[in-house]
Design a protein around this motif. Structure first.
Motif: not given
Length: 151
Positions: A1-17, A85-93, A148-151
């Motif tokens: 299956s085709m995977v949208k070419d999305r560049k890596p992004q990561l955000s950190i959220i802090e809770l302010q008590k 299946s070996g198919s690659v997915r780009d998920d938001v975690i 990541p899966s070991k190839k």
């Protein structure tokens, strides 16, 4: 299956008590092509050729990192390969990081009690699947689920 070419992004959220709110305190984007190369994520860039998993490892495992022993919520895109299946997915975690080594019990309680509301917001605001909302207390758990899966 085709995977949208999305560049890596990561955000950190802090809770302010004190203010009873959540803030995005750090965002890491894929490094622009150019002369600068980083061994890991720094200066809010993910090094060329590195993944959000690599950046996450730096943020959570480096002893000098603010999040080594402190809770936070991380939202990132993550490439996964289906074992069958070996198919690659780009998920938001979305993950709640509440390390066992955290000595601030109040902070751990705040993140635990607010996690349900955070999940509701992430589900409705950015369409994070409930199956991709994870909770971790140590790096081994993160690695078992996201390495990541070991190839």
């Amino acid at each position: 299956s085709m995977v949208k070419d999305r560049k890596p992004q990561l955000s950190i959220i802090e809770l302010q008590k004190a203010e009873m709110k959540a803030n995005i305190v750090s965002s890491y984007d894929y490094a622009k092509a150019g002369p600068q190369k980083y061994d890991h994520c720094e200066n809010h860039e993910i090094a060329e050729g590195k993944s959000t998993y690599d950046c996450l490892k730096d943020i959570l495992c480096e002893e000098s990192s603010r999040y080594h022993n402190n809770p936070c919520v991380v939202v990132m895109n993550h490439m996964t390969t289906d074992k069958h299946s070996g198919s690659v997915r780009d998920d938001v975690i979305a993950m709640k990081w509440s390390p066992d080594d955290c000595t601030d019990r109040t902070a751990k309680m705040i993140y635990s009690s607010a996690w349900g509301a955070v999940k509701d917001v992430l589900s409705s605001a950015i369409n994070v699947s409930i199956n991709n909302m994870l909770e971790f207390n140590d790096w081994d758990d993160v690695s078992d689920r996201l390495a990541p899966s070991k190839k």
